[in-house]
Scaffold this active site. Structure first.
Site, PDB file in Angstrom:
ATOM      1  N   GLU A   1       0.836  -1.214   0.000  1.00 32.85           N
ATOM      2  CA  GLU A   1       0.000   0.000   0.000  1.00 32.85           C
ATOM      3  C   GLU A   1       0.870   1.264   0.000  1.00 32.85           C
ATOM      4  OE1 GLU A   1      -3.961  -2.233   1.257  1.00 32.85           O
ATOM      5  OE2 GLU A   1      -3.805  -0.145   1.753  1.00 32.85           O
TER       6      GLU A   1
HETATM    7  N1  COS Z   1      -5.519  12.548  -3.957  1.00 31.62           N
HETATM    8  C1  COS Z   1      -5.997  13.147  -5.073  1.00 31.62           C
HETATM    9  N2  COS Z   1      -5.210  13.464  -6.128  1.00 31.62           N
HETATM   10  C2  COS Z   1      -3.901  13.169  -6.032  1.00 31.62           C
HETATM   11  C3  COS Z   1      -3.346  12.552  -4.894  1.00 31.62           C
HETATM   12  C4  COS Z   1      -4.218  12.246  -3.821  1.00 31.62           C
HETATM   13  N3  COS Z   1      -3.761  11.669  -2.700  1.00 31.62           N
HETATM   14  N4  COS Z   1      -2.020  12.381  -5.085  1.00 31.62           N
HETATM   15  C5  COS Z   1      -1.762  12.883  -6.304  1.00 31.62           C
HETATM   16  N5  COS Z   1      -2.888  13.339  -6.869  1.00 31.62           N
HETATM   17  C6  COS Z   1      -3.035  13.996  -8.174  1.00 31.62           C
HETATM   18  C7  COS Z   1      -2.138  15.247  -8.203  1.00 31.62           C
HETATM   19  O1  COS Z   1      -2.807  16.375  -7.678  1.00 31.62           O
HETATM   20  C8  COS Z   1      -1.846  15.370  -9.685  1.00 31.62           C
HETATM   21  O2  COS Z   1      -2.927  15.989 -10.357  1.00 31.62           O
HETATM   22  P1  COS Z   1      -2.824  17.514 -10.873  1.00 31.62           P
HETATM   23  O3  COS Z   1      -1.658  17.534 -11.834  1.00 31.62           O
HETATM   24  O4  COS Z   1      -4.135  17.763 -11.497  1.00 31.62           O
HETATM   25  O5  COS Z   1      -2.553  18.353  -9.668  1.00 31.62           O
HETATM   26  C9  COS Z   1      -1.804  13.934 -10.165  1.00 31.62           C
HETATM   27  O6  COS Z   1      -2.525  13.151  -9.206  1.00 31.62           O
HETATM   28  C10 COS Z   1      -0.375  13.423 -10.258  1.00 31.62           C
HETATM   29  O7  COS Z   1       0.190  13.579  -8.984  1.00 31.62           O
HETATM   30  P2  COS Z   1       1.785  13.549  -8.731  1.00 31.62           P
HETATM   31  O8  COS Z   1       2.469  14.415  -9.736  1.00 31.62           O
HETATM   32  O9  COS Z   1       2.017  13.823  -7.293  1.00 31.62           O
HETATM   33  O10 COS Z   1       2.100  12.027  -9.090  1.00 31.62           O
HETATM   34  P3  COS Z   1       3.433  11.222  -8.975  1.00 31.62           P
HETATM   35  O11 COS Z   1       3.609  10.468 -10.217  1.00 31.62           O
HETATM   36  O12 COS Z   1       4.553  12.093  -8.498  1.00 31.62           O
HETATM   37  O13 COS Z   1       3.072  10.118  -7.863  1.00 31.62           O
HETATM   38  C11 COS Z   1       2.894   9.187  -5.678  1.00 31.62           C
HETATM   39  C12 COS Z   1       2.654  10.398  -6.593  1.00 31.62           C
HETATM   40  C13 COS Z   1       4.354   8.821  -5.579  1.00 31.62           C
HETATM   41  C14 COS Z   1       2.398   9.645  -4.310  1.00 31.62           C
HETATM   42  C15 COS Z   1       2.055   7.998  -6.175  1.00 31.62           C
HETATM   43  O14 COS Z   1       2.569   7.498  -7.404  1.00 31.62           O
HETATM   44  C16 COS Z   1       1.994   6.863  -5.194  1.00 31.62           C
HETATM   45  O15 COS Z   1       1.236   6.925  -4.221  1.00 31.62           O
HETATM   46  N6  COS Z   1       2.769   5.792  -5.421  1.00 31.62           N
HETATM   47  C17 COS Z   1       2.692   4.581  -4.615  1.00 31.62           C
HETATM   48  C18 COS Z   1       1.615   3.696  -5.115  1.00 31.62           C
HETATM   49  C19 COS Z   1       1.223   2.670  -4.123  1.00 31.62           C
HETATM   50  O16 COS Z   1       0.961   2.971  -2.966  1.00 31.62           O
HETATM   51  N7  COS Z   1       1.164   1.431  -4.546  1.00 31.62           N
HETATM   52  C20 COS Z   1       0.785   0.340  -3.731  1.00 31.62           C
HETATM   53  C21 COS Z   1      -0.222  -0.465  -4.424  1.00 31.62           C
HETATM   54  S1  COS Z   1      -1.644  -0.472  -3.563  1.00 31.62           S
HETATM   55  S2  COS Z   1      -2.715  -1.873  -4.032  1.00 31.62           S
END
Ligand code: COS
Length: 379
Positions: free
Chosen positions: A361
């Site tokens: 996660e």
């Molecule tokens: N809620 C709503 N929108 C979100 C968000 C959230 N928590 N996090 C990011 N976004 C939106 C951003 O606002 C952005 O949109 P805008 O350009 O319109 O502002 C878009 O999504 C892209 O966000 P960002 O540039 O931050 O994306 P990144 O590629 O840098 O990735 C992380 C962000 C690293 C936080 C994300 O890829 C992540 O959580 N990775 C881990 C995934 C994970 O937990 N995997 C486990 C599998 S679970 S089954």
């Protein structure tokens, strides 16, 4: 979390604790070694409605408060992390529906879960783990249907799921903003699952690849709008990380209790280990880290219930709980010494189970990234 539980939640919590102590703790020992999925134990859990803790009352759920739900999930994690992760997987698969589903979609898939079914959330791919936006699975609109292709990996409950929530690209050029979320029913032509991953820990949780080959689904199975997929996945993970943290707290608490029980009875140099300050300090650090993580879970759940922003609080809880679980497990093995390293004692399994809480996660490095970005804000 138990001290915060409401009067209504107390009965179910007591039943879960009894079930954990009388059935789960003992029976999972064999399943942990064989890696077999303990269907009978999960059937009992379904009888107790532990598979539907996340379903709101209006869709047939139990209507628990966040704190009551958390206390019950912590108790399940205390008994066996894989057991809790499996049942919590239903919550993970239903959250995208709560985030973006239509009334009809929510009703339909809630009913599947309430009737004893399972769901699976399929985001991760071989090259889209931490970099979740790099999803390569595709969905192409063809008349009234979407055609999906791709391979998802490390998908919790894929083998037992009655439906899947899949993130796929509907517009490659748009990258992250071209991702969309889809509902796929079990048995749809072209859907297959890989073999059960032979994991280090949480071995009672079933994990496998999900393979999509020209899978045709009605266009009504799109969740939200095209291009909403990444946001739906991120909002889902924002909620899911706290619930994952709660299970990690359960694992950490079990490590403390096992270590204390051992330290009180193991006599070395003429006195129980527990009378040594060095052991007391270890137990104190285990306890302090675990309680800090538990309170961060409560904080995140409270913000969630009030409708306030909880993204940073959830990542904080997940990171602290994962680290607390691993710390407590490592110290528990150390306190038990040679016996801690033996499969005949429970802490060896707890050590293997704890590790995943720093990985799934979103790794704890990703949680730190989420927290760091939130604190710093726009640059
Ligand atoms: N809620 C709503 N929108 C979100 C968000 C959230 N928590 N996090 C990011 N976004 C939106 C951003 O606002 C952005 O949109 P805008 O350009 O319109 O502002 C878009 O999504 C892209 O966000 P960002 O540039 O931050 O994306 P990144 O590629 O840098 O990735 C992380 C962000 C690293 C936080 C994300 O890829 C992540 O959580 N990775 C881990 C995934 C994970 O937990 N995997 C486990 C599998 S679970 S089954």
């Amino acid at each position: 979390m138990a001290y915060l539980v409401s009067d209504e939640g107390k009965d179910l919590l007591r039943d879960v604790q009894e079930f954990v102590n009388s059935e789960i703790k003992e029976q999972v020992k064999d399943y942990d070694i064989s890696g077999e999925w303990p269907k009978e134990l999960f059937d009992q859990a379904v009888e107790m409605q532990l598979h539907m803790l996340d379903i709101p009352e209006e869709y047939g759920g139990l209507g628990l408060s966040n704190i009551d739900h958390a206390a019950i999930l912590e108790a399940m994690g205390y008994g066996d992390a894989g057991f809790a992760v499996t049942l919590n997987g239903n919550g993970l698969s239903f959250k995208p529906l709560l985030v973006a589903g239509s009334e009809e979609q929510k009703k339909r898939y809630a009913e599947i879960i309430v009737n004893g079914g399972y769901g699976a959330f399929a985001l991760t791919e071989p090259n889209a783990g931490c970099d979740a936006g790099n999803v390569k699975a595709t969905a192409v609109l063809d008349g009234d249907e979407y055609v999906l292709n791709g391979t998802k990996c490390f998908c919790t409950n894929a083998q037992i799921a009655d439906f899947y929530v899949v993130i796929a690209s509907t517009d490659k050029e748009a990258k992250v903003k071209g991702l969309s979320a889809f509902l796929i029913d079990k048995g749809t032509k072209g859907v297959s699952v890989g073999s059960h991953e032979n994991k280090m820990g949480i071995r009672t949780s079933i994990t496998s690849d999900l393979i999509l080959e020209d899978v045709r689904i009605p266009k009504e199975n799109l969740l939200g709008k095209e291009g909403d997929g990444f946001k739906i996945a991120m909002e889902t993970l924002d909620i899911a990380r706290t619930w994952c943290a709660v299970i990690g707290v359960g694992v950490a608490q079990r490590c403390i209790d096992e270590a204390v029980a051992y330290a009180k009875t193991r006599v070395q140099f003429g006195k129980p280990l527990a009378k040594n300050e060095v052991i007391q300090f270890k137990i104190a650090d285990m306890q302090m880290k675990t309680e800090a993580a538990r309170q961060c879970c409560a904080h995140s759940l409270t913000l969630m219930e009030r409708g306030e922003d909880y993204s940073m609080a959830s990542a904080t809880a997940k990171c602290l709980a994962g680290d607390a679980a691993m710390f407590a497990a490592t110290e528990a093995v150390q306190i038990l010494g040679g016996y801690g390293y033996s499969r005949d004692y429970p802490v060896e399994k707890l050590f293997r189970d704890a590790k995943i809480f720093q990985i799934f996660e979103g790794t704890n490095e990703i949680q730190r990234l989420v927290v760091g970005r939130s604190v710093i804000g726009k640059i």
